[in-house]
Design a protein around this motif. Structure first.
Motif, PDB file in Angstrom:
ATOM      1  N   GLY A 293       0.826  -1.196   0.000  1.00  0.00           N
ATOM      2  CA  GLY A 293       0.000   0.000   0.000  1.00  0.00           C
ATOM      3  C   GLY A 293       0.860   1.245   0.000  1.00  0.00           C
ATOM      4  O   GLY A 293       1.787   1.385  -0.775  1.00  0.00           O
ATOM      5  N   ASN A 294       0.566   2.185   0.908  1.00  0.00           N
ATOM      6  CA  ASN A 294       1.310   3.431   1.007  1.00  0.00           C
ATOM      7  C   ASN A 294       2.262   3.422   2.189  1.00  0.00           C
ATOM      8  O   ASN A 294       2.483   4.447   2.833  1.00  0.00           O
ATOM      9  CB  ASN A 294       0.350   4.618   1.104  1.00  0.00           C
ATOM     10  CG  ASN A 294      -0.184   5.017  -0.265  1.00  0.00           C
ATOM     11  OD1 ASN A 294       0.553   5.041  -1.233  1.00  0.00           O
ATOM     12  ND2 ASN A 294      -1.462   5.311  -0.336  1.00  0.00           N
ATOM     13  N   ASP A 295       2.845   2.271   2.517  1.00  0.00           N
ATOM     14  CA  ASP A 295       3.752   2.163   3.661  1.00  0.00           C
ATOM     15  C   ASP A 295       5.097   2.821   3.401  1.00  0.00           C
ATOM     16  O   ASP A 295       5.893   2.979   4.320  1.00  0.00           O
ATOM     17  CB  ASP A 295       3.980   0.690   4.032  1.00  0.00           C
ATOM     18  CG  ASP A 295       2.746   0.054   4.648  1.00  0.00           C
ATOM     19  OD1 ASP A 295       1.849   0.811   5.051  1.00  0.00           O
ATOM     20  OD2 ASP A 295       2.682  -1.180   4.716  1.00  0.00           O
ATOM     21  N   GLY A 296       5.399   3.174   2.183  1.00  0.00           N
ATOM     22  CA  GLY A 296       6.637   3.864   1.876  1.00  0.00           C
ATOM     23  C   GLY A 296       7.823   2.940   1.703  1.00  0.00           C
ATOM     24  O   GLY A 296       7.688   1.734   1.537  1.00  0.00           O
ATOM     25  N   LEU A 297       9.009   3.541   1.770  1.00  0.00           N
ATOM     26  CA  LEU A 297      10.257   2.822   1.538  1.00  0.00           C
ATOM     27  C   LEU A 297      10.953   2.560   2.866  1.00  0.00           C
ATOM     28  O   LEU A 297      11.030   3.436   3.728  1.00  0.00           O
ATOM     29  CB  LEU A 297      11.177   3.630   0.625  1.00  0.00           C
ATOM     30  CG  LEU A 297      12.389   2.888   0.091  1.00  0.00           C
ATOM     31  CD1 LEU A 297      11.948   1.890  -0.975  1.00  0.00           C
ATOM     32  CD2 LEU A 297      13.396   3.869  -0.504  1.00  0.00           C
ATOM     33  N   TRP A 298      11.509   1.328   3.006  1.00  0.00           N
ATOM     34  CA  TRP A 298      12.143   0.899   4.252  1.00  0.00           C
ATOM     35  C   TRP A 298      13.563   0.415   3.979  1.00  0.00           C
ATOM     36  O   TRP A 298      13.841  -0.130   2.922  1.00  0.00           O
ATOM     37  CB  TRP A 298      11.343  -0.243   4.892  1.00  0.00           C
ATOM     38  CG  TRP A 298       9.950   0.145   5.265  1.00  0.00           C
ATOM     39  CD1 TRP A 298       8.883   0.305   4.433  1.00  0.00           C
ATOM     40  CD2 TRP A 298       9.463   0.419   6.584  1.00  0.00           C
ATOM     41  NE1 TRP A 298       7.763   0.665   5.142  1.00  0.00           N
ATOM     42  CE2 TRP A 298       8.092   0.733   6.460  1.00  0.00           C
ATOM     43  CE3 TRP A 298      10.057   0.415   7.854  1.00  0.00           C
ATOM     44  CZ2 TRP A 298       7.306   1.056   7.575  1.00  0.00           C
ATOM     45  CZ3 TRP A 298       9.266   0.731   8.945  1.00  0.00           C
ATOM     46  CH2 TRP A 298       7.915   1.049   8.804  1.00  0.00           C
ATOM     47  N   ARG A 299      14.440   0.630   4.962  1.00  0.00           N
ATOM     48  CA  ARG A 299      15.791   0.100   4.896  1.00  0.00           C
ATOM     49  C   ARG A 299      15.946  -1.007   5.933  1.00  0.00           C
ATOM     50  O   ARG A 299      15.693  -0.800   7.117  1.00  0.00           O
ATOM     51  CB  ARG A 299      16.831   1.186   5.158  1.00  0.00           C
ATOM     52  CG  ARG A 299      18.270   0.642   5.136  1.00  0.00           C
ATOM     53  CD  ARG A 299      19.284   1.769   5.104  1.00  0.00           C
ATOM     54  NE  ARG A 299      19.134   2.662   6.234  1.00  0.00           N
ATOM     55  CZ  ARG A 299      19.445   3.959   6.204  1.00  0.00           C
ATOM     56  NH1 ARG A 299      19.884   4.515   5.093  1.00  0.00           N
ATOM     57  NH2 ARG A 299      19.297   4.707   7.287  1.00  0.00           N
ATOM     58  N   ILE A 300      16.340  -2.194   5.473  1.00  0.00           N
ATOM     59  CA  ILE A 300      16.639  -3.313   6.368  1.00  0.00           C
ATOM     60  C   ILE A 300      18.142  -3.254   6.625  1.00  0.00           C
ATOM     61  O   ILE A 300      18.950  -3.533   5.739  1.00  0.00           O
ATOM     62  CB  ILE A 300      16.246  -4.664   5.754  1.00  0.00           C
ATOM     63  CG1 ILE A 300      14.848  -4.598   5.125  1.00  0.00           C
ATOM     64  CG2 ILE A 300      16.344  -5.769   6.794  1.00  0.00           C
ATOM     65  CD1 ILE A 300      13.752  -4.212   6.077  1.00  0.00           C
ATOM     66  N   ILE A 301      18.523  -2.912   7.830  1.00  0.00           N
ATOM     67  CA  ILE A 301      19.922  -2.630   8.134  1.00  0.00           C
ATOM     68  C   ILE A 301      20.699  -3.929   8.346  1.00  0.00           C
ATOM     69  O   ILE A 301      20.298  -4.795   9.110  1.00  0.00           O
ATOM     70  CB  ILE A 301      20.019  -1.726   9.378  1.00  0.00           C
ATOM     71  CG1 ILE A 301      19.325  -0.387   9.093  1.00  0.00           C
ATOM     72  CG2 ILE A 301      21.496  -1.497   9.771  1.00  0.00           C
ATOM     73  CD1 ILE A 301      19.158   0.495  10.297  1.00  0.00           C
ATOM     74  N   GLY A 302      21.818  -4.044   7.599  1.00  0.00           N
ATOM     75  CA  GLY A 302      22.703  -5.193   7.765  1.00  0.00           C
ATOM     76  C   GLY A 302      22.061  -6.524   7.449  1.00  0.00           C
ATOM     77  O   GLY A 302      22.338  -7.518   8.131  1.00  0.00           O
ATOM     78  N   LEU A 303      21.259  -6.588   6.397  1.00  0.00           N
ATOM     79  CA  LEU A 303      20.559  -7.831   6.074  1.00  0.00           C
ATOM     80  C   LEU A 303      21.531  -8.976   5.834  1.00  0.00           C
ATOM     81  O   LEU A 303      21.318 -10.105   6.305  1.00  0.00           O
ATOM     82  CB  LEU A 303      19.662  -7.636   4.855  1.00  0.00           C
ATOM     83  CG  LEU A 303      18.875  -8.873   4.403  1.00  0.00           C
ATOM     84  CD1 LEU A 303      17.823  -9.236   5.439  1.00  0.00           C
ATOM     85  CD2 LEU A 303      18.234  -8.651   3.050  1.00  0.00           C
ATOM     86  N   THR A 304      22.610  -8.723   5.102  1.00  0.00           N
ATOM     87  CA  THR A 304      23.511  -9.808   4.758  1.00  0.00           C
ATOM     88  C   THR A 304      24.371 -10.264   5.930  1.00  0.00           C
ATOM     89  O   THR A 304      25.015 -11.317   5.856  1.00  0.00           O
ATOM     90  CB  THR A 304      24.446  -9.401   3.599  1.00  0.00           C
ATOM     91  OG1 THR A 304      25.239  -8.270   4.004  1.00  0.00           O
ATOM     92  CG2 THR A 304      23.639  -9.039   2.367  1.00  0.00           C
ATOM     93  N   ALA A 305      24.376  -9.486   7.017  1.00  0.00           N
ATOM     94  CA  ALA A 305      25.166  -9.863   8.189  1.00  0.00           C
ATOM     95  C   ALA A 305      24.366 -10.713   9.179  1.00  0.00           C
ATOM     96  O   ALA A 305      24.907 -11.174  10.193  1.00  0.00           O
ATOM     97  CB  ALA A 305      25.669  -8.617   8.912  1.00  0.00           C
ATOM     98  N   ARG A 306      23.115 -10.965   8.883  1.00  0.00           N
ATOM     99  CA  ARG A 306      22.265 -11.712   9.804  1.00  0.00           C
ATOM    100  C   ARG A 306      22.551 -13.203   9.707  1.00  0.00           C
ATOM    101  O   ARG A 306      22.933 -13.709   8.679  1.00  0.00           O
ATOM    102  CB  ARG A 306      20.783 -11.443   9.514  1.00  0.00           C
ATOM    103  CG  ARG A 306      20.405  -9.956   9.675  1.00  0.00           C
ATOM    104  CD  ARG A 306      18.913  -9.759   9.533  1.00  0.00           C
ATOM    105  NE  ARG A 306      18.174 -10.419  10.599  1.00  0.00           N
ATOM    106  CZ  ARG A 306      17.945  -9.887  11.809  1.00  0.00           C
ATOM    107  NH1 ARG A 306      18.376  -8.673  12.088  1.00  0.00           N
ATOM    108  NH2 ARG A 306      17.274 -10.535  12.727  1.00  0.00           N
TER     109      ARG A 306
END
Length: 306
Positions: A293-306
């Motif tokens: 919907g209109n939730d906008g843009l999000w940054r998932i921090i350090g995804l590859t380090a999980r």
């Protein structure tokens, strides 16, 4: 030229309202029939809506949280996201608009409009490379907004990436098409199913995610040979190569990765609280995704380090 009809995603710009039919992908009981239906929806341009799970489990990324930060509440629902690894993210919308998000200020600005029924975006060397449903690949100057057509009259185009002086795209016929600077478009691989994205590793191998059969594929574009790394039972909707050399993809709300050498896959995390469809990895290992919907843009921090 092949004839085709397409219905645009309702959201052309972030400021507009969104009214979309619901197609829930929250359940992990997908079948090939569901995959075919979803692929058909994406190929036709029909909008889809994703249901986000309500409860986070241990190891999940909850949005919002310190690991999942909204970077642009007014970004709407872009169909393509491309971080430039220099402080900006570029957003393509199905109505034909290309916007720039300044991550430092959160400001959105328009690069250009009227690009057609867009599907994918990649940025490199001061340009954006744009695919649209009408089978056209365009190059847009990020500085001036000027554009030129690199290829036209192709099947509907979706994923796009840039490697050296060649732009690679995926099309609705299950092909990878190479468009070299100053040269004609040519098919370099076939039989790949329906992939909404494409990514390359440092060795020059291409990766696609076939939503129709659930395969994660590795392709040598020099020879056209393809290797199946993973076979899923649900639709993989995203494909990226991380800075660690691993291949990341999305299955419903779950992020997974696979080692392209050993074909061993692993669970990374679930994205909880937003109905994310796909993500784009930055060189930092952070990921950018658009909420439902209109939730906008999000940054998932350090995804590859999980």
């Amino acid at each position: 030229m092949r004839s085709r009809t397409a219905m645009r995603f309702p959201l052309d710009r972030p400021a507009r309202s969104l009214d979309r039919p619901a197609l829930s992908l929250g359940s992990r009981v997908g079948t090939l029939g569901v995959s075919l239906a979803l692929g058909a929806l994406l190929a036709s341009g029909t909008a889809i809506s994703l249901a986000a799970p309500a409860v986070a489990a241990t190891g999940d990324v909850k949005c919002p949280s310190t690991a999942c930060v909204q970077v642009a509440s007014g970004a709407g629902s872009p169909v393509g996201i491309a971080p430039d690894n220099a402080g900006s993210v570029y957003l393509a919308y199905s109505g034909g608009d290309l916007l720039k998000l300044d991550l430092a200020t959160g400001a959105l600005s328009t690069i250009t409009t009227g690009l057609g029924n867009l599907r994918g975006v990649a940025v490199a060397d001061g340009n954006a490379y744009i695919t649209n449903f009408e089978g056209t690949l365009q190059q847009v100057s990020l500085a001036t907004g000027s554009r030129r057509t690199l290829a036209a009259g192709l099947p509907s185009l979706f994923g796009v990436t840039r490697v050296g002086t060649t732009t690679y795209v995926t099309d609705g016929d299950g092909e990878i098409v190479a468009v070299p600077d100053g040269g004609a478009a040519r098919v370099v691989a076939t039989g790949l199913g329906f992939s909404y994205g494409i990514a390359f590793d440092k060795a020059g191998l291409a990766y696609t995610a076939d939503m129709m059969t659930g395969r994660i594929l590795q392709t040598n574009v020099a020879t056209g040979t393809t290797r199946t790394l993973v076979t899923q039972t649900y639709e993989p909707t995203s494909i990226s190569v991380g800075p660690d050399g691993l291949v990341y993809f999305m299955v419903a709300n779950e992020v997974k990765r696979v080692n392209p050498t050993t074909a061993v896959q692993a669970h990374v995390t679930n994205l909880v609280g937003i109905g994310s469809f796909s993500f784009s990895l930055a060189a930092s290992g952070d990921a950018y995704t658009a909420g439902n919907g209109n939730d906008g843009l999000w940054r998932i921090i350090g995804l590859t380090a999980r």
